[in-house]
Design an enzyme around this catalytic site. Sequence first.
Site, mmCIF file in Angstrom:
data_model
loop_
_atom_site.group_PDB
_atom_site.id
_atom_site.type_symbol
_atom_site.label_atom_id
_atom_site.label_comp_id
_atom_site.label_asym_id
_atom_site.label_seq_id
_atom_site.Cartn_x
_atom_site.Cartn_y
_atom_site.Cartn_z
ATOM 1 C CG ASN A 115 2.592 6.018 -6.523
ATOM 2 O OD1 ASN A 115 3.235 4.978 -6.454
ATOM 3 N ND2 ASN A 115 1.281 6.027 -6.649
ATOM 4 N NE ARG A 120 5.584 16.669 -6.494
ATOM 5 C CZ ARG A 120 4.355 16.155 -6.545
ATOM 6 N NH1 ARG A 120 4.138 14.956 -6.055
ATOM 7 N NH2 ARG A 120 3.371 16.834 -7.088
ATOM 8 N NE ARG A 166 1.411 11.798 -3.829
ATOM 9 C CZ ARG A 166 1.771 12.256 -5.034
ATOM 10 N NH1 ARG A 166 1.278 13.400 -5.486
ATOM 11 N NH2 ARG A 166 2.623 11.578 -5.781
ATOM 12 C CE LYS A 208 5.387 1.745 2.788
ATOM 13 N NZ LYS A 208 5.855 2.527 1.643
ATOM 14 N N PRO A 225 5.838 -1.945 7.521
ATOM 15 C CG PRO A 225 5.673 0.365 7.699
ATOM 16 C CD PRO A 225 6.217 -0.836 8.405
ATOM 17 C CG ASP A 227 8.322 0.000 -0.116
ATOM 18 O OD1 ASP A 227 9.175 -0.888 0.128
ATOM 19 O OD2 ASP A 227 8.557 1.207 0.022
#
Length: 273
Positions: A115, A120, A166, A208, A225, A227
Amino acid sequence: MTIPSPVPFDLAQTLDCGQAFRWVERSPGEWEGAAFGKFLRLSQQGEGVLFHCSPKDYEETWRPYFDLDTDYAAKRAALSRMGPALREAAAFAPGIRILRQEPWEALCSFIISQNNHIPRIKGIIERLCQAFGQPIGDTGWQAFPTPQRLAACSFEDLAPLRAGFRAKYLLDAAQKVASGAVDLEQVAASPVEEGRQQLQKIFGVGPKVAECALLYGFHKTECFPLDVWMKRAMATLLPGTDPRDFGENAGLAQQYLFHYSRLHPQLFQQKAG
């Protein structure tokens, strides 16, 4: 000394496609970064790359890291034969290579990626390395911190990283890896499905994140992967195709499709319309 790459590849396509987060383009075609506790500067020279390092570091670290002994032209040709959409995606970014990253760093990187967006993610990882990594000579770069170093931290110690939820996932990963509860060498040696199960013992590691870690950190190239974005890309570009159809080239197919889709958003607008 300067060592030319023996095979064509593209630094921007490889280092800025979301598979690694410690590479910085200092000026056009000039990159620097760190992996395996070493610093490297790279220069794009046409279809080749100049490695500014010693022959020993090139052979022992960077040649394997950039997977330079693998024939990507053959892989690209095999995928291109699977259909026009995949052929166009592969031709759009032919210089992508799947990096052979350090498994622990890749695992943490994709825990942080949840997310999140690339700038970032890079910021959190940079702060993590500055706070807990060992300096790499006088380069101004730090090595990625070991699981043992992070396992000794408290949740409060990680607050300056600004990693949000996280942080507790990173701590659990560090504690499980440092204690041997999750054995990364065993994951590397095991079939993919066993590796998925092992990595998902870590709090916050779902399918994922496990798939990304297996592909980019353990070089399990059959991993793909998925998403929401990639599911949409597959449905638009390759309807009816299962990622397993790509076999051992699934990870490379994912990179071609992801890069192509990210830079062609109009395809999905047309689909929605």
